[in-house]
Design a protein around this motif. Sequence first.
Motif, PDB file in Angstrom:
ATOM      1  N   MET A   1       0.967  -1.274   0.076  1.00  0.00           N
ATOM      2  CA  MET A   1      -0.072   0.010   0.022  1.00  0.00           C
ATOM      3  C   MET A   1       0.892   1.355  -0.007  1.00  0.00           C
ATOM      4  O   MET A   1       1.934   1.380   0.399  1.00  0.00           O
ATOM      5  N   SER A   2       0.441   2.243  -0.740  1.00  0.00           N
ATOM      6  CA  SER A   2       1.095   3.361  -0.956  1.00  0.00           C
ATOM      7  C   SER A   2       0.349   4.714  -0.365  1.00  0.00           C
ATOM      8  O   SER A   2      -1.025   4.684  -0.398  1.00  0.00           O
ATOM      9  N   ILE A   3       0.799   5.818  -0.166  1.00  0.00           N
ATOM     10  CA  ILE A   3       0.051   7.009  -0.051  1.00  0.00           C
ATOM     11  C   ILE A   3      -0.664   7.255  -1.511  1.00  0.00           C
ATOM     12  O   ILE A   3      -0.153   7.461  -2.416  1.00  0.00           O
ATOM     13  N   GLU A   4      -1.981   7.361  -1.184  1.00  0.00           N
ATOM     14  CA  GLU A   4      -2.798   7.622  -2.698  1.00  0.00           C
ATOM     15  C   GLU A   4      -3.436   9.055  -2.761  1.00  0.00           C
ATOM     16  O   GLU A   4      -3.469   9.731  -3.789  1.00  0.00           O
ATOM     17  N   PHE A   5      -3.882   9.549  -1.689  1.00  0.00           N
ATOM     18  CA  PHE A   5      -4.427  10.993  -1.445  1.00  0.00           C
ATOM     19  C   PHE A   5      -3.571  11.593  -0.676  1.00  0.00           C
ATOM     20  O   PHE A   5      -2.728  11.168   0.330  1.00  0.00           O
ATOM     21  N   LEU A   6      -3.652  13.214  -0.740  1.00  0.00           N
ATOM     22  CA  LEU A   6      -3.253  13.973   0.053  1.00  0.00           C
ATOM     23  C   LEU A   6      -3.255  13.780   1.761  1.00  0.00           C
ATOM     24  O   LEU A   6      -2.753  14.047   2.385  1.00  0.00           O
ATOM     25  N   SER A   7      -4.641  13.638   1.867  1.00  0.00           N
ATOM     26  CA  SER A   7      -4.887  13.219   3.173  1.00  0.00           C
ATOM     27  C   SER A   7      -4.262  12.224   3.844  1.00  0.00           C
ATOM     28  O   SER A   7      -4.006  12.179   5.325  1.00  0.00           O
ATOM     29  N   ASP A   8      -3.675  11.118   3.031  1.00  0.00           N
ATOM     30  CA  ASP A   8      -2.993  10.123   3.634  1.00  0.00           C
ATOM     31  C   ASP A   8      -1.611  10.630   4.354  1.00  0.00           C
ATOM     32  O   ASP A   8      -1.017  10.113   5.304  1.00  0.00           O
ATOM     33  N   ALA A   9      -1.018  11.800   3.646  1.00  0.00           N
ATOM     34  CA  ALA A   9      -0.059  12.386   4.079  1.00  0.00           C
ATOM     35  C   ALA A   9       0.009  13.441   5.169  1.00  0.00           C
ATOM     36  O   ALA A   9       0.911  13.840   5.717  1.00  0.00           O
ATOM     37  N   GLU A  10      -1.478  13.636   5.643  1.00  0.00           N
ATOM     38  CA  GLU A  10      -1.462  14.584   6.742  1.00  0.00           C
ATOM     39  C   GLU A  10      -0.724  14.474   8.076  1.00  0.00           C
ATOM     40  O   GLU A  10      -0.220  15.592   8.671  1.00  0.00           O
ATOM     41  N   PRO A  11      -0.551  13.260   8.596  1.00  0.00           N
ATOM     42  CA  PRO A  11       0.411  13.049   9.827  1.00  0.00           C
ATOM     43  C   PRO A  11       1.884  13.915   9.491  1.00  0.00           C
ATOM     44  O   PRO A  11       2.508  14.454  10.319  1.00  0.00           O
ATOM     45  N   ALA A  12       2.560  13.780   8.241  1.00  0.00           N
ATOM     46  CA  ALA A  12       3.705  14.207   7.996  1.00  0.00           C
ATOM     47  C   ALA A  12       3.578  15.662   7.756  1.00  0.00           C
ATOM     48  O   ALA A  12       4.388  16.394   8.349  1.00  0.00           O
ATOM     49  N   ILE A  13       2.483  16.278   7.304  1.00  0.00           N
ATOM     50  CA  ILE A  13       2.339  17.460   7.065  1.00  0.00           C
ATOM     51  C   ILE A  13       2.270  18.441   8.471  1.00  0.00           C
ATOM     52  O   ILE A  13       2.759  19.330   8.629  1.00  0.00           O
TER      53      ILE A  13
END
Length: 117
Positions: free
Chosen positions: A1-13
């Motif tokens: 599985m990889s990050i597909e949506f911007l919201s998936d990266a929210e913790p890193a942001i």
Amino acid sequence: MSIEFLSDAEPAIRTLNHLLARFGHLPVAEMSVRTIYRREEEPFLVPAVLISVYDEMADFEAWREALGINPESVDLRLWNTSFSLVAIARWGGTWVELRGCGDAPPALHEPAKAVAA
């Protein structure tokens, strides 16, 4: 599985924003959000903050200390007259990858001298 949506990266942001708020006094660095492979986690590809510093080993050290990364966990690679440093650690619940690169100090350019017995 990889990050597909911007919201998936929210913790890193969010972590990127916390880094700015807490360490605004540190040397400037190139920062981005990306995915990294973590074999020991599920999913294997997780969001992370990438911090890259160039040319100044002291800047890398300032960031390493601020993030609480153990010096022994830093991977050093030398190529002819250049170097790279890489360390990956958790900070604020998110993976942070710290990278540094630049010209190696002149003492590292010279091959080791044979010691006479």
